[in-house]
Scaffold this motif. Sequence first.
Motif, mmCIF file in Angstrom:
data_model
loop_
_atom_site.group_PDB
_atom_site.id
_atom_site.type_symbol
_atom_site.label_atom_id
_atom_site.label_comp_id
_atom_site.label_asym_id
_atom_site.label_seq_id
_atom_site.Cartn_x
_atom_site.Cartn_y
_atom_site.Cartn_z
ATOM 1 N N ILE A 54 0.845 -1.185 0.000
ATOM 2 C CA ILE A 54 0.000 0.000 0.000
ATOM 3 C C ILE A 54 0.883 1.239 0.000
ATOM 4 O O ILE A 54 1.705 1.434 0.919
ATOM 5 N N PRO A 55 0.764 2.118 -1.000
ATOM 6 C CA PRO A 55 1.621 3.321 -1.056
ATOM 7 C C PRO A 55 1.240 4.331 0.024
ATOM 8 O O PRO A 55 0.058 4.530 0.325
ATOM 9 N N GLU A 56 2.244 4.998 0.577
ATOM 10 C CA GLU A 56 2.054 6.047 1.571
ATOM 11 C C GLU A 56 3.034 7.178 1.293
ATOM 12 O O GLU A 56 4.130 6.942 0.772
ATOM 13 N N GLU A 77 12.582 16.088 1.348
ATOM 14 C CA GLU A 77 11.809 15.873 0.146
ATOM 15 C C GLU A 77 10.728 14.834 0.413
ATOM 16 O O GLU A 77 10.890 13.957 1.269
ATOM 17 N N GLU A 78 9.638 14.952 -0.309
ATOM 18 C CA GLU A 78 8.527 14.013 -0.146
ATOM 19 C C GLU A 78 8.751 12.813 -1.050
ATOM 20 O O GLU A 78 9.099 12.954 -2.229
ATOM 21 N N ILE A 79 8.536 11.621 -0.507
ATOM 22 C CA ILE A 79 8.724 10.389 -1.267
ATOM 23 C C ILE A 79 7.513 9.476 -1.039
ATOM 24 O O ILE A 79 6.704 9.704 -0.143
ATOM 25 N N ILE A 80 7.413 8.465 -1.858
ATOM 26 C CA ILE A 80 6.375 7.444 -1.708
ATOM 27 C C ILE A 80 7.023 6.172 -1.179
ATOM 28 O O ILE A 80 8.011 5.679 -1.739
ATOM 29 N N VAL A 81 6.482 5.659 -0.083
ATOM 30 C CA VAL A 81 6.943 4.380 0.464
ATOM 31 C C VAL A 81 5.781 3.388 0.374
ATOM 32 O O VAL A 81 4.627 3.769 0.131
ATOM 33 N N TYR A 82 6.103 2.119 0.603
ATOM 34 C CA TYR A 82 5.103 1.074 0.446
ATOM 35 C C TYR A 82 5.055 0.221 1.709
ATOM 36 O O TYR A 82 6.073 -0.308 2.154
ATOM 37 N N ARG A 83 3.846 0.142 2.290
ATOM 38 C CA ARG A 83 3.665 -0.632 3.512
ATOM 39 C C ARG A 83 3.115 -2.015 3.153
ATOM 40 O O ARG A 83 1.992 -2.142 2.646
ATOM 41 N N PRO A 84 3.873 -3.072 3.440
ATOM 42 C CA PRO A 84 3.414 -4.427 3.079
ATOM 43 C C PRO A 84 2.291 -4.904 4.015
ATOM 44 O O PRO A 84 2.360 -4.708 5.225
ATOM 45 N N ARG A 85 1.268 -5.498 3.410
ATOM 46 C CA ARG A 85 0.249 -6.209 4.198
ATOM 47 C C ARG A 85 0.535 -7.687 4.055
ATOM 48 O O ARG A 85 0.565 -8.222 2.939
ATOM 49 N N ILE A 86 0.756 -8.342 5.184
ATOM 50 C CA ILE A 86 1.238 -9.730 5.193
ATOM 51 C C ILE A 86 0.203 -10.619 5.870
ATOM 52 O O ILE A 86 -0.343 -10.266 6.927
ATOM 53 N N SER A 87 -0.064 -11.746 5.267
ATOM 54 C CA SER A 87 -0.961 -12.735 5.864
ATOM 55 C C SER A 87 -0.150 -13.933 6.338
ATOM 56 O O SER A 87 0.884 -14.268 5.755
ATOM 57 N N PHE A 88 -0.636 -14.579 7.385
ATOM 58 C CA PHE A 88 0.047 -15.764 7.914
ATOM 59 C C PHE A 88 -0.977 -16.651 8.615
ATOM 60 O O PHE A 88 -2.082 -16.213 8.972
ATOM 61 N N THR A 89 -0.594 -17.886 8.807
ATOM 62 C CA THR A 89 -1.434 -18.862 9.498
ATOM 63 C C THR A 89 -0.692 -19.362 10.719
ATOM 64 O O THR A 89 0.477 -19.760 10.631
ATOM 65 N N THR A 90 -1.351 -19.324 11.872
ATOM 66 C CA THR A 90 -0.724 -19.768 13.120
ATOM 67 C C THR A 90 -0.617 -21.290 13.142
ATOM 68 O O THR A 90 -1.183 -21.993 12.282
ATOM 69 N N LEU A 91 0.076 -21.800 14.131
ATOM 70 C CA LEU A 91 0.231 -23.249 14.265
ATOM 71 C C LEU A 91 -1.099 -23.927 14.571
ATOM 72 O O LEU A 91 -1.257 -25.124 14.327
ATOM 73 N N SER A 92 -2.044 -23.142 15.096
ATOM 74 C CA SER A 92 -3.364 -23.712 15.412
ATOM 75 C C SER A 92 -4.330 -23.608 14.229
ATOM 76 O O SER A 92 -5.478 -24.014 14.349
ATOM 77 N N GLY A 93 -3.869 -23.025 13.105
ATOM 78 C CA GLY A 93 -4.697 -22.965 11.908
ATOM 79 C C GLY A 93 -5.445 -21.667 11.713
ATOM 80 O O GLY A 93 -6.190 -21.531 10.725
ATOM 81 N N GLU A 94 -5.289 -20.680 12.599
ATOM 82 C CA GLU A 94 -5.971 -19.401 12.441
ATOM 83 C C GLU A 94 -5.197 -18.520 11.463
ATOM 84 O O GLU A 94 -3.967 -18.525 11.447
ATOM 85 N N SER A 95 -5.930 -17.747 10.676
ATOM 86 C CA SER A 95 -5.307 -16.860 9.690
ATOM 87 C C SER A 95 -5.459 -15.408 10.128
ATOM 88 O O SER A 95 -6.530 -14.984 10.576
ATOM 89 N N LEU A 101 6.559 -2.771 8.605
ATOM 90 C CA LEU A 101 7.165 -1.458 8.424
ATOM 91 C C LEU A 101 7.316 -1.160 6.934
ATOM 92 O O LEU A 101 7.568 -2.070 6.133
ATOM 93 N N PRO A 102 7.174 0.094 6.527
ATOM 94 C CA PRO A 102 7.204 0.431 5.096
ATOM 95 C C PRO A 102 8.579 0.217 4.478
ATOM 96 O O PRO A 102 9.604 0.300 5.156
ATOM 97 N N VAL A 103 8.576 -0.057 3.176
ATOM 98 C CA VAL A 103 9.800 -0.184 2.390
ATOM 99 C C VAL A 103 9.781 0.891 1.312
ATOM 100 O O VAL A 103 8.716 1.415 0.949
ATOM 101 N N GLU A 104 10.960 1.215 0.765
ATOM 102 C CA GLU A 104 11.058 2.307 -0.201
ATOM 103 C C GLU A 104 10.786 1.884 -1.635
ATOM 104 O O GLU A 104 10.400 2.714 -2.456
ATOM 105 N N HIS A 105 10.997 0.608 -1.939
ATOM 106 C CA HIS A 105 10.868 0.178 -3.338
ATOM 107 C C HIS A 105 9.956 -1.049 -3.423
ATOM 108 O O HIS A 105 9.976 -1.924 -2.551
ATOM 109 N N LEU A 106 9.182 -1.093 -4.495
ATOM 110 C CA LEU A 106 8.287 -2.227 -4.716
ATOM 111 C C LEU A 106 9.042 -3.540 -4.855
ATOM 112 O O LEU A 106 8.541 -4.602 -4.497
ATOM 113 N N THR A 107 10.246 -3.466 -5.397
ATOM 114 C CA THR A 107 10.997 -4.687 -5.674
ATOM 115 C C THR A 107 11.546 -5.355 -4.418
ATOM 116 O O THR A 107 11.976 -6.506 -4.479
#
Length: 266
Positions: A54-56, A77-95, A101-107
């Motif tokens: 997600i760009p910020e 200077e103003e820049i665009i950063v990207y905040r990753p949305r991450i999904s995961f599954t716990t050991l008990s099976g819940e998602s 934290l934001p990163v500077e480059h999409l790559t």
Amino acid sequence: MAHMGKARILQGPIVVYFLLLVGILGIFGGVLYLIEYSTFYDGILVDGTVVELIPERSSQPIPIERRRVTSEKFPREEIIVYRPRISFTTLSGESFTFFALPVEHLTLLPPTTVVPILYQKDNPRQAIMRDDLEASRYGIFFSSAVGVVFLLLARWYARKRKRIQEQCAWFRKYGRPLTTTITRVERSPLLYNGAYRRWVIVSEGKDPTTGNIGEFRSDSLMKGFSWSSFRYEAPAKQGQTITVYLDPHHPVRYWMDVLELPNAVV
């Protein structure tokens, strides 16, 4: 008897208090870092997947090589950063999903990238990327180290002030006063920067006991803040008079009473 300028009295303790404040804030920041991230140190390690970026809008200091002539001391200077949305599954099976934290480059973290994450045992909704947790250790160390350095500087400055005050008291009590005239104010060979340029006062005076004319040099001084003009000024001017105290037992040993100058900071 020489009079100690009020501006000089005010500036000394303020420096000590400022250094103490920065030191305490630095250590406090390290403690806050530790409290915030300590719950993840014993967290459960699983793999997570980057769902989207997600760009910020954000700002950062402009690199020196790209700075233009500007009146700003710290241009940003103003820049665009990207905040990753991450999904995961716990050991008990819940998602769950969380924002890292934001990163500077999409790559750096493209979607579908698998990354190791840690989540809290008691509250799986609280999760963090393992790399971000490792980076937090540097934040804890840096903040605490800065705090310790400033506390040590405060201690050093306080001891220096005490030594100067003791020296001043001894010479004023036992020394032989000699009124001298300032012949020049020259830059000290010590490192200087900006408003806090280092200076040395040079004066001349005739010893009435021996009839000899001597040259005297002050300790290294900084520009002091003048409350009358509300700006930094040189500690003294040519032609001013200043008292020099001579050691009655060792005439070659003396002390220039710079504390009588309202704009001098030792």
